[in-house]
Structure formats: C-alpha cells, structure tokens
Design a protein around this motif. Structure first.
Motif, PDB file in Angstrom:
ATOM      1  N   GLN A   1       0.824  -1.172  -0.173  1.00  0.00           N
ATOM      2  CA  GLN A   1      -0.046  -0.143  -0.021  1.00  0.00           C
ATOM      3  C   GLN A   1       0.877   1.186  -0.018  1.00  0.00           C
ATOM      4  OE1 GLN A   1      -2.882  -0.523  -1.073  1.00  0.00           O
ATOM      5  NE2 GLN A   1      -4.289   0.640   0.622  1.00  0.00           N
ATOM      6  N   VAL A   2       0.275   2.224  -0.589  1.00  0.00           N
ATOM      7  CA  VAL A   2       0.997   3.848  -0.741  1.00  0.00           C
ATOM      8  C   VAL A   2       0.050   4.719   0.089  1.00  0.00           C
ATOM      9  CG1 VAL A   2       1.893   5.469  -2.025  1.00  0.00           C
ATOM     10  CG2 VAL A   2       2.289   2.958  -2.595  1.00  0.00           C
ATOM     11  N   GLN A   3       0.489   5.360   1.011  1.00  0.00           N
ATOM     12  CA  GLN A   3       0.013   6.674   1.347  1.00  0.00           C
ATOM     13  C   GLN A   3       0.240   7.993   0.942  1.00  0.00           C
ATOM     14  OE1 GLN A   3       1.252   4.157   3.799  1.00  0.00           O
ATOM     15  NE2 GLN A   3      -0.447   2.999   3.256  1.00  0.00           N
ATOM     16  N   LEU A   4      -0.623   8.813   0.322  1.00  0.00           N
ATOM     17  CA  LEU A   4      -0.316  10.061  -0.136  1.00  0.00           C
ATOM     18  C   LEU A   4      -0.904  11.118   0.662  1.00  0.00           C
ATOM     19  CD1 LEU A   4      -1.251   8.997  -3.835  1.00  0.00           C
ATOM     20  CD2 LEU A   4       1.290   9.344  -2.864  1.00  0.00           C
ATOM     21  N   VAL A   5      -0.248  11.971   0.850  1.00  0.00           N
ATOM     22  CA  VAL A   5      -0.525  13.442   1.868  1.00  0.00           C
ATOM     23  C   VAL A   5      -0.399  14.404   0.847  1.00  0.00           C
ATOM     24  CG1 VAL A   5      -0.926  14.580   4.026  1.00  0.00           C
ATOM     25  CG2 VAL A   5      -0.774  11.953   3.938  1.00  0.00           C
ATOM     26  N   ALA A  23       3.270  14.123  -0.071  1.00  0.00           N
ATOM     27  CA  ALA A  23       4.265  12.888   0.482  1.00  0.00           C
ATOM     28  C   ALA A  23       3.788  11.774   0.394  1.00  0.00           C
ATOM     29  CB  ALA A  23       4.608  13.396   1.837  1.00  0.00           C
ATOM     30  N   ALA A  24       4.653  10.849  -0.079  1.00  0.00           N
ATOM     31  CA  ALA A  24       4.132   9.327  -0.098  1.00  0.00           C
ATOM     32  C   ALA A  24       4.962   8.421   0.985  1.00  0.00           C
ATOM     33  CB  ALA A  24       4.820   9.005  -1.750  1.00  0.00           C
ATOM     34  N   SER A  25       4.200   7.716   1.276  1.00  0.00           N
ATOM     35  CA  SER A  25       4.821   6.815   2.338  1.00  0.00           C
ATOM     36  C   SER A  25       4.330   5.409   2.087  1.00  0.00           C
ATOM     37  CB  SER A  25       4.437   7.431   3.713  1.00  0.00           C
ATOM     38  OG  SER A  25       3.172   7.424   3.830  1.00  0.00           O
ATOM     39  N   LYS A 111      -4.113   3.792  -8.773  1.00  0.00           N
ATOM     40  CA  LYS A 111      -4.153   2.988  -7.881  1.00  0.00           C
ATOM     41  C   LYS A 111      -4.485   3.685  -6.478  1.00  0.00           C
ATOM     42  CE  LYS A 111      -2.432  -0.765  -8.349  1.00  0.00           C
ATOM     43  NZ  LYS A 111      -1.351  -1.988  -8.496  1.00  0.00           N
ATOM     44  N   TYR A 112      -3.512   4.586  -6.323  1.00  0.00           N
ATOM     45  CA  TYR A 112      -3.519   5.381  -5.071  1.00  0.00           C
ATOM     46  C   TYR A 112      -3.590   6.889  -5.264  1.00  0.00           C
ATOM     47  CZ  TYR A 112      -0.576   0.984  -4.349  1.00  0.00           C
ATOM     48  OH  TYR A 112      -0.194  -0.201  -4.478  1.00  0.00           O
ATOM     49  N   TRP A 113      -4.423   7.261  -4.203  1.00  0.00           N
ATOM     50  CA  TRP A 113      -5.075   8.665  -4.072  1.00  0.00           C
ATOM     51  C   TRP A 113      -4.817   9.087  -2.842  1.00  0.00           C
ATOM     52  CZ3 TRP A 113      -6.893  10.850  -8.450  1.00  0.00           C
ATOM     53  CH2 TRP A 113      -6.976  10.223  -9.582  1.00  0.00           C
ATOM     54  N   GLY A 114      -4.660  10.578  -2.805  1.00  0.00           N
ATOM     55  CA  GLY A 114      -4.625  11.190  -1.531  1.00  0.00           C
ATOM     56  C   GLY A 114      -5.999  11.817  -1.269  1.00  0.00           C
TER      57      GLY A 114
END
Length: 123
Positions: A1-5, A23-25, A111-114
């Motif tokens: 998983q990727v978290q985006l802020v 910022a991606a984590s 796939k990944y969204w903030g």
C-alpha cells in the motif's frame, strides 16, 4: 500500500502562484508514475499533470506553460508549481500514483490517491 498526503492548497488571487506538495509513504517502490488530478464542483475529476519515475512529464493543455510538475524520488515527494492561476483552476487537487511505467490521463489507471487539497482562485 501507498499513502499520499497533499499540502499547499489555499486561496489566491488570479495571476498568483501556489505550490502543491504530496508526500508518499509505504510501498513507495510502487510509485513509478505520479500525478495530479483536480475536481471542481459539479464536474468530473480531470487529469492535470503526470510525471514518470525517470522524469518524463505530461500536462493537460489548459495548464501547459503555467504549471510545472516535478518529483524528488529520494524524498518520495511530488510537487506542482502553479503560476498565473485563473479562477477556472479552482478545484480540489488530488495526488495520485501507480505502478505503471507510462503516464495515463485516465483516473481509473491510478491505484493510489490522496485526500485532496483545495485550491481557490479569486477573480
């Protein structure tokens, strides 16, 4: 998983500038392509700009020459420098990422969204 802020949104007068950051984590080795989309009230979410891991970029025609997308892979960060802002740029801006190598302009490709950061441009 990727978290985006996302951060950096705000209220600015027409002609002004803002710089958005993301910022991606998490599994950042999966963030081959990153980008920005925006959604204005009552409108569909639209592609704004994208950048591949090796630095290739793509922009929607309405922001070419005004916005610059960049990324810092060492910091797992994405940026959008927005200049000469117009009232029609007002929207919620989303950071996005995917493990594809190419830049897609379709929201379903990512796939990944903030959660989004609001940009409001007053006339």
């Amino acid at each position: 998983q990727v978290q985006l802020v996302e951060s950096g949104g705000g209220l600015v007068q027409a002609g002004g500038s803002l710089r958005l950051s993301c910022a991606a984590s998490g599994r950042t080795d999966s963030t081959y392509t990153m980008g920005w989309f925006r959604q204005a009230p009552g409108k569909e979410r639209e592609f704004v700009a994208g950048v591949s891991r090796n630095g290739g970029t793509s922009y929607v025609s309405s922001v070419k020459g005004r916005f610059v997308i960049s990324r810092d892979n060492a910091k797992n960060a994405l940026y959008l420098q927005m200049n000469s802002l117009k009232p029609e740029d007002t929207a919620l801006y989303y950071c996005t990422a995917d493990d594809k190598w190419y830049i897609s302009t379709y929201r379903t490709s990512y796939k990944y969204w903030g959660q989004g950061t609001q940009v409001t441009v007053s006339s």
